[in-house]
Write an enzyme that holds these catalytic residues in place. Structure first.
Site, PDB file in Angstrom:
ATOM      1  N   TYR A   1      -3.186   9.059   5.566  1.00  0.00           N
ATOM      2  CA  TYR A   1      -2.414   7.815   5.642  1.00  0.00           C
ATOM      3  C   TYR A   1      -2.636   7.142   6.995  1.00  0.00           C
ATOM      4  O   TYR A   1      -2.934   5.951   7.089  1.00  0.00           O
ATOM      5  CB  TYR A   1      -0.937   8.140   5.421  1.00  0.00           C
ATOM      6  CG  TYR A   1       0.018   7.009   5.710  1.00  0.00           C
ATOM      7  CD1 TYR A   1       0.152   5.946   4.835  1.00  0.00           C
ATOM      8  CD2 TYR A   1       0.787   7.016   6.873  1.00  0.00           C
ATOM      9  CE1 TYR A   1       1.036   4.913   5.113  1.00  0.00           C
ATOM     10  CE2 TYR A   1       1.675   5.999   7.150  1.00  0.00           C
ATOM     11  CZ  TYR A   1       1.795   4.939   6.268  1.00  0.00           C
ATOM     12  OH  TYR A   1       2.653   3.915   6.538  1.00  0.00           O
TER      13      TYR A   1
ATOM     14  N   GLY B   1       0.827  -1.210   0.000  1.00  0.00           N
ATOM     15  CA  GLY B   1       0.000   0.000   0.000  1.00  0.00           C
ATOM     16  C   GLY B   1       0.851   1.245   0.000  1.00  0.00           C
ATOM     17  O   GLY B   1       2.079   1.179   0.072  1.00  0.00           O
TER      18      GLY B   1
END
Lengths: 276, 276, 276, 276, 276, 276
Positions: C142, C79
């Site tokens: 994030y 990711g």
């Protein structure tokens, strides 16, 4: 509110008795003491039945020691009631508080009920619900002096067995007049009840209890004081519409809105009005 | 121990610099400051390179304000180092502590490292492991004054942003000399390390940290101060056989054995040796 | 570090295997699996013995499902590795994380080791020592995506019994390069050890563990992960002098200095460099 | 319930306004806003006085940004109201939630009231009394999306100062219809009161509050939300005899009986009815 | 390990002295007592210098009372060492434990060191790190009897001032032989050290301490016992490779793998081998 | 109080049914069971409709096993009701408690409601507000036996899934007769309500709940039992004036005043009146 049939105590001393809160107790504690000793540095008016008046400054050590003779329970409301110069705080609240406790020790007093304040923990945010074990976070020199007496009273209990109930009073006024007081308001009747519960509870050791009425909004979790059995009867909610109508909303990020101590947390360093 | 290549600070003030702990820092902090300002009310001996001496009583407000000019960091060791009359405690520790913080505020000092003490929490039992958030339980008027400055420093951080590290020092001596010190001993080197970590850590806000060496026995959980990165190198264990051989076992129910403050928790009301 | 004599697992999947951390595990996990399935959307280089390469984007649901067949344990490092546009975070971290867990459920995978991050709790102050039960406080989109997968993994354990270890990694680099990393640094070897402990511990249920080396400074109380038996061998302290010499002190009130997430907590809203 | 004399806010946006809860607020919030902006992807019926209708899908970023202009406070009820496919949850609840917060940031909105859910913590057992600081334990993908927005809102407060009240609503229906709802029921009137308290409280920072009526049975300790001053007026107890008479006892070990999330905690992986 | 130059105690009683742990202490406590009184219901072999042997069943009240005369400290290891019929548990552990404490009270014993067990808290999951204040969760009738004596000892301290250290011993064997013991193992030397620390610490009040070696994996947070100064020297880690090689991985969902009590938590109701 | 239209249970067993509390439940539980099995070692008077009487001593294992056949729910009030010789406590409360639980297990009973007592935690000070997770601190052998059954019931739930509600009853009498009972009093009606809530709540797992009426003074935080939905209707406050008038204030340092267990905490070792 009266839960006794004859006076439970021989002689209760109330310091700061000429102030608003002192006046409230001067009435409501009447049935609880054979003698009420009233102290202030201001005159206390006519001496009513079963009253003893003792006018002195708490910074006067000898006077406090003389006054304390024969006293069984103390309600300590005296000292500077708001922010002031460090010298005033030092004399009235810090040295004054020490004189009360040391005199109490030497006179064999059993218990002191101390009027501490929200300002001992005024730098918590309003959105934080704190209990009596949360570390102190004073919002002013006045608040620092409140933490001083709280800690002093802990010492006098741990070492000498003198019991204390430290009541962290929110806003004790006839009625709430701003939005913060919707959470912090303590009615005069509830203040009286709290003092009576603190006097009458069989064993209190050293306790810290928050003093507010049955307001739906609150910063405080009073669970740890449950044994006192304090159940406020009044509520700031009755004044909510009035307060909302007469006061502005305020900026949620302003210290006076964000913090439990309100304006005390927002004020800068105290400037003596006499010298400024 | 030195983790810098050139002095990290321009001017560090050390109060109480003529005492044993002050002497330790006078050496160990030398590499960390272009100038070390040393304060005591006793003479400080020869002025060594990069030292500035400033002899005054901390109860002297004006002197403290003058001394504080140009200071970047303060290590506040000064004041009465043990139980004394209330008047001495009031002048040296309470008023003195206030002068330090208020002068620091006006001088733009960034951070104060304060020598608090085990006696701020001396009425916890030895078998209780407490952390920095445990409510204060002072064992003496001296201990009450330590809690006063801890709370004052919290106020100066919350309102004015002056950072503080309050070090609750156990027993800082050349070596442990009784059984309680097997838990509370802080070596001089570890004391230096702790002060250096408190100076060098990027952001400390307001912290309370326990000051003891790597003793296997401890009353304290220092987890909440982990960010300081203090790692003691010495240990009272090296002296255990010696201490056991030279000191009696003591009665586990005696206050000096039961409580973290040791003899301070056992002593009665302080009697001034001069007047007693 | 090897605590097995023959591979403990048949097939371990490592996502994000082309990155720095993936490369570390590609070496260190070799003895633990008969087959290491390596996944990335970038090419993975030469296929070494006992390796299986599977190049796909984690946002590609069907590919992830195909890749998961026959897998016993997953190390999920894949990711977006830092702040990005919400669309990238949504595709790579949120949808990608869901694909991993749902594919794992359907393939009968036993356990997922997830590379969460300090940025899941980056808005705590450095002076706060937090444990794994502290509420999440992400410092970026994030970080929000890291909390999403932590909570998703809790759900997959509570409902389907798939075990997870969420490792909140501090700063996993060859060495610490700024003052904050003196607290947050995780060496490559310690990262490997942590992954191996997470794989080898008999029963992990759903755990959150902080990933840092044996740095003397730390924000984190890893007590709740004690059963994993993770004992870091490296320490940022070895680099302290170097870091102090090469980096400035910083303002203790700047968000990048005050908060655990460092610069992430200080950055404003992410502006896509391609469109900005 | 009305505690204002003139509208406290210029423009309040209600998302999900065509649903049952939206309809409730459409009435009860009328006195609090000069304009009520109502949003849904379904038609909202006749435009009443002081209403503004804005029909769009929350997954449509540009529409949400346009809608948010001029808004002062948001009540965010929109999105998928129960378990669904991951794609629906991703679009409606996760991306939709992000659009709301990012648009709010850009439009200068002060506060968002978010309809979170019991399903954010649905895997706690009914016998566990949890407060707002308990780690999230979602019982479904729907519940995971609720934790996503809770954490996103925390981020928007910590970084950008946008206040949020996340209301973890139990079962908001006309009346309780099964035994679990005797604990989780929230009446429409109490829901309105909670929203109004969340709007009118001076400073809320980031809060999580449980939304249930004054039911004698409860899983939740709402102490940490005391400052909101929410005091439910209704109680599921009034329906207890009816519910006991009309519903079976259930097996105490069945997930739908054991866990706070009820049937959501018992359901297996969601199968899309359209494809199954 | 010896931290005394002459015996610290006149007469220490060790019950269960014929067992493996008794044998360990028979050696290691030799320097600490002028007389070691050894008790078991099995013969204790040759009477060595400074030993006194007293063979009796702890269920025999009169014998226990006779044995206790002149004893200063007790190490109570006796009773059934694992699950058994309720009658055996009742006689040996429950009545036996009462006889020890009541005889100690009448004989003026100062302190009892009690061999409690992991099985007093064996139904916590391995992934839960618990401290001494966690509510007991016994995994067997044996474990229930351990909680009985823990609570009995609390009563004898609170009412009569007899100090106790309850050691919750993990797995005290020559070496760890299964994967769970990598967390629970207590070496014989560390067991001796723990007993000596419990004897020599000045004041112990009533403490609960976990007994395991310095294993990297652990279920227990021994912080609350820090004052004892117990620092294990051995570690199960030295045996990890051997244990991994010789034992299977186990199913993480099996009770013997999931719970701290291991196989005790997995076993059904005890069937008496003699009657089954 | 009746919240059912037809009996919810087939057969409820009440032990100790000839005592005062047993008599209360014999009436109030009538609507809840098709059959009420009443047990005592004393005769139970006339057998009323739907009653089954079973006279036996709980120390008689075979009798208890026979009695338990066909029972669905147990209310266990039996055993010695106050301090007694250890032998009586051992037989009636400890062995008796085991017989109840083991018979329940073998008979397939679903749930046991156990009359535990304030004396399981009687050595906490009145000023300490404790919740159900506070470690037990019994004030008597009677209290130790209460902790035994509490822990036994935890074991039977963790291993065998038999649910229990342990009610720590304060002072269940017609009215409060001393100052301590102003905090501990439980009215007969509230006792009935508590038992009914414990029977009717869908899933109780293993719970500990304090049993007192709605007295303004309390030692206990019952939050963790909120799911039971117990709401006392009576209050000792109605008797406060009467109690204050008829009983002395007491010394706050006397154990009977200081500790929650009252006189039990003050009594010395129990002397059998028959042998003394």
């Amino acid at each position: 509110m009266t839960d006794i049939t004859q006076p439970a105590f021989k002689n209760i001393l109330i310091t700061g008795a000429a102030g608003a809160l002192g006046n409230v107790l001067r009435e409501s504690l009447r049935p609880y003491a054979a003698t009420l000793t009233l102290n202030d540095r201001e005159p206390l008016g006519e001496v009513r039945e079963n009253e003893r008046h003792f006018v002195c400054d708490l910074a006067d050590r000898d006077a406090v020691f003389e006054m304390m003779r024969g006293i069984e329970m103390v309600i300590h409301l005296g000292g500077a009631p708001r922010e002031n110069t460090f010298q005033v705080i030092l004399d009235s609240n810090i040295a004054g508080g020490y004189h009360i406790y040391e005199a109490a020790r030497q006179a064999g007093v059993k218990r002191v009920i101390y009027a501490s304040s929200v300002h001992a923990i005024g730098f918590y945010e309003c959105t934080q619900t704190i209990d009596a074990a949360a570390p102190q976070r004073p919002d002013s020199l006045y608040g620092v002096s409140k933490t001083f007496v709280e800690n002093l009273s802990r010492y006098y209990f741990d070492k000498f067995g003198i019991e204390s109930v430290c009541m962290r009073i929110g806003s004790c006024f006839p009625k709430p007049v701003d939005r913060r007081m919707l959470a912090t308001w303590l009615s005069y009747d509830d203040f009286s009840q709290l003092c009576i519960r603190a006097l009458m509870t069989p064993s209190v050791g050293h306790m810290i209890v928050y003093g507010n009425s049955d307001n739906s909004a609150s910063f405080w979790d009073n669970t740890q004081a449950a044994y006192l059995g304090y159940r406020p009867k009044d509520s700031a909610d009755a004044y909510r519409a009035e307060v909302y109508a007469s006061t502005p909303a305020g900026d949620p990020r302003h210290p006076a809105v964000r913090f439990q101590g309100g304006q005390f947390a927002a004020d800068g360093h105290y400037e003596d009005p006499q010298t400024a």
